[in-house]
Design an enzyme around this catalytic site. Structure first.
Site, PDB file in Angstrom:
ATOM      1  N   SER A 141      42.837   5.461  -4.383  1.00 27.73           N
ATOM      2  CA  SER A 141      41.557   5.900  -4.615  1.00 27.73           C
ATOM      3  C   SER A 141      41.780   7.128  -5.026  1.00 27.73           C
ATOM      4  O   SER A 141      42.830   8.146  -4.831  1.00 27.73           O
ATOM      5  CB  SER A 141      40.662   5.948  -3.179  1.00 27.73           C
ATOM      6  OG  SER A 141      39.460   6.629  -3.027  1.00 27.73           O
ATOM      7  N   TYR A 154      39.902   7.184   5.933  1.00 26.94           N
ATOM      8  CA  TYR A 154      40.147   6.731   4.552  1.00 26.94           C
ATOM      9  C   TYR A 154      41.081   7.238   3.791  1.00 26.94           C
ATOM     10  O   TYR A 154      41.877   6.375   3.095  1.00 26.94           O
ATOM     11  CB  TYR A 154      38.636   6.556   3.859  1.00 26.94           C
ATOM     12  CG  TYR A 154      38.721   6.036   2.638  1.00 26.94           C
ATOM     13  CD1 TYR A 154      38.412   4.610   2.639  1.00 26.94           C
ATOM     14  CD2 TYR A 154      38.646   6.230   1.273  1.00 26.94           C
ATOM     15  CE1 TYR A 154      38.482   3.711   1.318  1.00 26.94           C
ATOM     16  CE2 TYR A 154      38.664   5.598   0.086  1.00 26.94           C
ATOM     17  CZ  TYR A 154      38.434   4.297   0.298  1.00 26.94           C
ATOM     18  OH  TYR A 154      38.443   3.689  -0.989  1.00 26.94           O
TER      19      TYR A 154
END
Length: 271
Positions: A141, A154
């Site tokens: 990401s 995350y």
């Protein structure tokens, strides 16, 4: 790498980037073993790509279930006879600061976003080694490059995917198996709306964070899939998806500690 007549295993195929990747691969002539925890969404994706004339198998799968992952290679071989490409796309999101996120939710996210990547690679690497040319593609990401407040879990998972992928690439450097790590920026998927909320966060605060996230998620998934597929075909080690991710990745390299001074909106964790 030429994807025509290859067989790709793709997790998280039921929606978002996964569904768009399935379509892009099918248009290139790649046969597909599609996996997702949502059987209904998986069937919808499979129906769409079958219409493009490729062979498709459906595998309802919880990637956090190690025994289910261990059984998947046999099912894929039974359906396709080979595996040339493994794309670990499945992922989830979780809002909240480290103090707000429970142990159970932190572990839940890590099992899906990172542990499953390792488990899938371990399960399919022997099959990939049997092919003349093969590739592992792991989706990290933008938050595997930068670290906004309120994304402790995350970021931990996506930095772990990045580090694992980079080290695995070096270990496989002299083999037939390449490794690509992908860093998407703001792609317009449902990851923000489907994220688990932070414990103790107000509804108003959650609504504001969701609205801010939606403003940042602009790129159509189909465009993201095109960029990722082009990176696969070019045997790229790293694929950065979107100008936002590209700019922020360079900013982090230039100012690895102080770059957040230039990004007060993104760095803020205020409800």
């Amino acid at each position: 790498m030429q994807t025509k007549e290859c067989v790709a295993v793709l997790t998280g195929a039921g929606s978002g980037i996964g569904r768009a990747l399935a379509s892009a691969l099918a248009q290139s002539g790649c046969h597909l073993a599609l996996a997702d925890v949502n059987a209904v969404a998986l069937a919808e994706t499979a129906a769409q790509v079958r219409a493009l004339g490729v062979r498709v198998s459906e595998h309802t799968l919880d990637v956090a279930d190690r025994s289910a992952v261990a059984a998947l290679p046999d099912a894929v071989i039974a359906a396709h006879g080979q595996v040339d490409l493994l794309i670990n796309n499945a992922g989830v999101a979780l809002g909240g600061t480290f103090d707000q996120v429970s142990v159970e939710n932190f572990d839940w996210l890590m099992r899906i976003n990172f542990d499953a990547v390792v488990t899938m690679c371990r399960a399919f690497l022997p099959l990939l080694r049997q092919r003349p040319e093969a590739r592992i593609v792991n989706l990290s990401s933008l938050f595997g490059l930068i670290t906004p407040a309120g994304q402790t879990a995350y970021c931990a998972s996506k930095f772990a995917v990045r580090g694992f992928s980079n080290a695995l690439r070096l270990e496989l450097n002299d083999s037939n198996v390449g490794v690509t790590v992908v860093h998407p920026g703001g792609v317009a998927t449902a990851i923000a709306t489907s994220a688990r909320p932070a414990e103790g966060s107000s509804e108003a605060g959650q609504a504001r964070k969701l609205a801010r996230a939606k403003r940042l998620l602009r790129m159509p998934p189909a465009r993201a899939a095109e960029i990722i597929l082009r990176g696969i075909e070019r045997n790229k080690s790293r694929v950065i998806v979107g100008n936002d991710a590209l700019i922020l990745s360079w900013l982090e390299r230039l100012m690895p500690v102080s770059y957040w001074r230039l990004l007060p909106g993104l760095a803020s964790n205020n409800d």
